[in-house]
Design a protein around this motif. Sequence first.
Motif, PDB file in Angstrom:
ATOM      1  N   ASN A  23       0.815  -1.229  -0.011  1.00  0.00           N
ATOM      2  CA  ASN A  23       0.007   0.034  -0.004  1.00  0.00           C
ATOM      3  C   ASN A  23       1.184   1.245   0.165  1.00  0.00           C
ATOM      4  OD1 ASN A  23      -1.521   2.460   2.012  1.00  0.00           O
ATOM      5  ND2 ASN A  23      -2.878   1.182   0.589  1.00  0.00           N
ATOM      6  N   GLN A  24       2.122   1.302   0.769  1.00  0.00           N
ATOM      7  CA  GLN A  24       2.916   2.327   0.826  1.00  0.00           C
ATOM      8  C   GLN A  24       3.598   2.753  -0.510  1.00  0.00           C
ATOM      9  OE1 GLN A  24       4.366   4.419   4.028  1.00  0.00           O
ATOM     10  NE2 GLN A  24       1.975   4.024   3.969  1.00  0.00           N
ATOM     11  N   VAL A  25       4.155   1.691  -1.136  1.00  0.00           N
ATOM     12  CA  VAL A  25       4.558   1.642  -2.519  1.00  0.00           C
ATOM     13  C   VAL A  25       3.205   2.482  -3.408  1.00  0.00           C
ATOM     14  CG1 VAL A  25       5.446   0.455  -4.576  1.00  0.00           C
ATOM     15  CG2 VAL A  25       6.093  -0.246  -2.213  1.00  0.00           C
ATOM     16  N   GLY A  26       2.144   1.774  -3.325  1.00  0.00           N
ATOM     17  CA  GLY A  26       0.966   2.555  -4.095  1.00  0.00           C
ATOM     18  C   GLY A  26       0.955   4.022  -3.901  1.00  0.00           C
ATOM     19  N   ILE A  27       1.095   4.375  -2.644  1.00  0.00           N
ATOM     20  CA  ILE A  27       1.050   5.618  -2.213  1.00  0.00           C
ATOM     21  C   ILE A  27       1.897   6.531  -2.899  1.00  0.00           C
ATOM     22  CG2 ILE A  27       0.773   7.540  -0.285  1.00  0.00           C
ATOM     23  CD1 ILE A  27      -0.334   5.168   1.236  1.00  0.00           C
ATOM     24  N   MET A  28       3.379   6.072  -2.801  1.00  0.00           N
ATOM     25  CA  MET A  28       4.445   6.820  -3.491  1.00  0.00           C
ATOM     26  C   MET A  28       4.254   7.072  -4.879  1.00  0.00           C
ATOM     27  SD  MET A  28       6.979   7.580  -1.235  1.00  0.00           S
ATOM     28  CE  MET A  28       8.167   7.881  -2.236  1.00  0.00           C
ATOM     29  N   LEU A  29       3.871   6.092  -5.468  1.00  0.00           N
ATOM     30  CA  LEU A  29       3.642   5.936  -6.997  1.00  0.00           C
ATOM     31  C   LEU A  29       2.463   6.950  -7.443  1.00  0.00           C
ATOM     32  CD1 LEU A  29       4.536   2.519  -8.056  1.00  0.00           C
ATOM     33  CD2 LEU A  29       5.977   4.396  -8.300  1.00  0.00           C
ATOM     34  N   GLY A  30       1.304   6.919  -6.721  1.00  0.00           N
ATOM     35  CA  GLY A  30       0.256   7.518  -6.943  1.00  0.00           C
ATOM     36  C   GLY A  30       0.272   9.173  -6.654  1.00  0.00           C
ATOM     37  N   ALA A  31       1.245   9.356  -5.714  1.00  0.00           N
ATOM     38  CA  ALA A  31       1.525  10.918  -5.654  1.00  0.00           C
ATOM     39  C   ALA A  31       2.200  11.450  -6.742  1.00  0.00           C
ATOM     40  CB  ALA A  31       2.263  10.878  -4.524  1.00  0.00           C
ATOM     41  N   ILE A  32       3.107  10.719  -7.311  1.00  0.00           N
ATOM     42  CA  ILE A  32       3.848  11.089  -8.654  1.00  0.00           C
ATOM     43  C   ILE A  32       2.921  11.235  -9.874  1.00  0.00           C
ATOM     44  CG2 ILE A  32       5.825  10.445 -10.174  1.00  0.00           C
ATOM     45  CD1 ILE A  32       7.107   9.015  -7.904  1.00  0.00           C
ATOM     46  N   ALA A  33       1.805  10.328  -9.602  1.00  0.00           N
ATOM     47  CA  ALA A  33       0.927  10.389 -10.876  1.00  0.00           C
ATOM     48  C   ALA A  33       0.049  11.385 -10.770  1.00  0.00           C
ATOM     49  CB  ALA A  33       0.228   8.817 -11.016  1.00  0.00           C
ATOM     50  N   GLY A  34      -0.355  11.876  -9.462  1.00  0.00           N
ATOM     51  CA  GLY A  34      -1.541  12.720  -9.394  1.00  0.00           C
ATOM     52  C   GLY A  34      -1.542  14.004 -10.135  1.00  0.00           C
ATOM     53  N   PRO A  35      -0.220  14.718 -10.023  1.00  0.00           N
ATOM     54  CA  PRO A  35       0.020  15.948 -10.794  1.00  0.00           C
ATOM     55  C   PRO A  35      -0.254  15.843 -12.438  1.00  0.00           C
ATOM     56  CG  PRO A  35       1.774  15.841  -9.096  1.00  0.00           C
ATOM     57  CD  PRO A  35       0.952  14.493  -9.213  1.00  0.00           C
TER      58      PRO A  35
ATOM     59  N   GLY B 139      -3.858   2.446  -2.559  1.00  0.00           N
ATOM     60  CA  GLY B 139      -2.929   3.472  -2.202  1.00  0.00           C
ATOM     61  C   GLY B 139      -2.603   4.179  -3.253  1.00  0.00           C
ATOM     62  N   PHE B 140      -2.581   3.719  -4.548  1.00  0.00           N
ATOM     63  CA  PHE B 140      -2.269   4.523  -5.585  1.00  0.00           C
ATOM     64  C   PHE B 140      -3.218   5.433  -5.829  1.00  0.00           C
ATOM     65  CE2 PHE B 140      -2.142   5.276 -10.138  1.00  0.00           C
ATOM     66  CZ  PHE B 140      -0.913   5.522 -10.442  1.00  0.00           C
ATOM     67  N   VAL B 141      -4.464   5.175  -5.977  1.00  0.00           N
ATOM     68  CA  VAL B 141      -5.608   5.844  -6.375  1.00  0.00           C
ATOM     69  C   VAL B 141      -5.800   7.069  -5.285  1.00  0.00           C
ATOM     70  CG1 VAL B 141      -8.014   6.061  -6.559  1.00  0.00           C
ATOM     71  CG2 VAL B 141      -6.993   4.360  -7.533  1.00  0.00           C
ATOM     72  N   PHE B 142      -5.688   6.650  -4.038  1.00  0.00           N
ATOM     73  CA  PHE B 142      -5.827   7.558  -2.803  1.00  0.00           C
ATOM     74  C   PHE B 142      -4.935   8.916  -2.999  1.00  0.00           C
ATOM     75  CE2 PHE B 142      -4.460   8.639   1.407  1.00  0.00           C
ATOM     76  CZ  PHE B 142      -5.380   9.637   1.794  1.00  0.00           C
ATOM     77  N   ALA B 143      -3.365   8.391  -3.292  1.00  0.00           N
ATOM     78  CA  ALA B 143      -2.475   9.330  -3.542  1.00  0.00           C
ATOM     79  C   ALA B 143      -2.732  10.335  -4.632  1.00  0.00           C
ATOM     80  CB  ALA B 143      -1.055   8.582  -3.419  1.00  0.00           C
ATOM     81  N   THR B 144      -3.400   9.880  -5.689  1.00  0.00           N
ATOM     82  CA  THR B 144      -3.531  11.035  -6.829  1.00  0.00           C
ATOM     83  C   THR B 144      -4.413  11.976  -6.182  1.00  0.00           C
ATOM     84  OG1 THR B 144      -5.730   9.832  -7.523  1.00  0.00           O
ATOM     85  CG2 THR B 144      -3.566   9.135  -8.469  1.00  0.00           C
ATOM     86  N   TRP B 145      -5.177  11.903  -5.134  1.00  0.00           N
ATOM     87  CA  TRP B 145      -6.064  12.980  -4.820  1.00  0.00           C
ATOM     88  C   TRP B 145      -5.348  14.058  -4.260  1.00  0.00           C
ATOM     89  CZ3 TRP B 145     -10.390  10.836  -0.974  1.00  0.00           C
ATOM     90  CH2 TRP B 145     -11.148   9.957  -1.408  1.00  0.00           C
ATOM     91  N   PHE B 146      -3.871  13.894  -3.719  1.00  0.00           N
ATOM     92  CA  PHE B 146      -3.221  14.875  -3.149  1.00  0.00           C
ATOM     93  C   PHE B 146      -2.925  16.044  -4.141  1.00  0.00           C
ATOM     94  CE2 PHE B 146      -0.428  11.246  -1.000  1.00  0.00           C
ATOM     95  CZ  PHE B 146      -1.536  11.055   0.019  1.00  0.00           C
ATOM     96  N   ALA B 147      -2.786  15.806  -5.182  1.00  0.00           N
ATOM     97  CA  ALA B 147      -2.549  17.230  -6.332  1.00  0.00           C
ATOM     98  C   ALA B 147      -3.899  17.901  -6.496  1.00  0.00           C
ATOM     99  CB  ALA B 147      -2.174  16.567  -7.634  1.00  0.00           C
ATOM    100  N   PHE B 148      -4.890  17.253  -6.283  1.00  0.00           N
ATOM    101  CA  PHE B 148      -6.118  17.737  -6.458  1.00  0.00           C
ATOM    102  C   PHE B 148      -6.868  18.289  -5.075  1.00  0.00           C
ATOM    103  CE2 PHE B 148      -6.096  14.878  -9.634  1.00  0.00           C
ATOM    104  CZ  PHE B 148      -7.039  15.329 -10.806  1.00  0.00           C
TER     105      PHE B 148
END
Length: 399
Positions: A255-267, A311-320
């Motif tokens: 899940n942590q790996v997903g968050i890291m990659l999702g945060a990169i993809a979000g922007p 985790g990945f999808v959740f982290a894309t939220w950060f940019a939004f």
Amino acid sequence: MNKWITEFVLYAVYMVFGAAWATTGAVMPQIMADFNIDVSHAALMSNVILWAKILGAFCTSILTAQLGAKKSYLLGCVLTGLSIFIPWTNNFDLLLVIRFMGGLGGAICLVSLVPTVARLFDNKTASALNSLNCTSNIIGTIIALTLAGSLSIYFGGWRNLLAVYGVITLVLGAVWFIVFTDEEVAVTAASNDGSTDKLRIMKDAIFNRVVWGMIAQYVGAMIMMIFMFTFLPLYYAKYAHLPPESHAHLSGTVNQVGIMLGAIAGPFCKARGYHYKNWLFSTSIAMAITTFIMLFATNDILILVCSFLTGFVFATWFAFIFSIPKETLKGANTQTVTYTMSTFWVCTFVIATANSQLIGWSIDATGGFTMGFIWVFALMVVSPIVALFVFPKKSASHA
């Protein structure tokens, strides 16, 4: 150049805070032995930080209004840096006080991330940095969980290691104080003094539908993330009855790996022009599906894949979601965004902590995780639906 040094300080301070927070879990056996305490008391080393973050998030807007962003953030660094006194602390209650003060400082630094970035950078850059900054705590946690044991030995014990984190934070705080300049906020002609204007800005932030839409949207997913690290390890260890060769217990790491990659993809997703309401609601549906499968599946591959995707999808939220205050609130400045994020974090932490406690009680009462799983899934479904109605309409202008 100063704005990039400031961004480095913002990221580094919260990364070190995350490392210091997670280190206590990694060296808990040593803490228990040194103070002759049980697990529940040792866990207070981490839990007091969570409660301190609620209070700290509430106080940040007031401190910023009274002291300015420069001095309030420096205070946050100083409070976090009080861990330099831990090597000379032999009383466990005093140790908890130091940790609580560190939690207050960490909350000030957390709330200050978004408004500072909003002030220094344009919308596109701020969106990317908001997403990046959300990984700071994760990086710190990974460092602590991976290296805490070795670092503790290298520095001569866990007390010295926590003190080193404090020294680093104090140094970063000094750099902040040198390079950061407070924003000059003009006082309106209608106001008799600055305090009247600050009170109006605070009231507008607290009662704004944008803020409460953010809270409603974020809290369901945040509870799921807390559940992931607070309860799932216990579930896989004692309740899941998985075969010895099962790898489901790795879901937290995946899940942590997903968050890291999702945060990169979000922007990159945000750069495509999606409206925040469309993105947050549609991805909430995806997260509800992956969360349901993750919680109720028995197949390792399904559990791990869905844990990663959640985790990945959740982290894309950060940019939004963390760009909403600057992009939607009229006349948004550092003070306005600080009040907004202070309200957001206080309410989110309170709701998440209360629900985490309820889930814990349900596990004790029922002797299993079924009720807890259902509750987490229900929150994941209800939260974005509520947010959809709370957020202003797309065409509306936000005050």
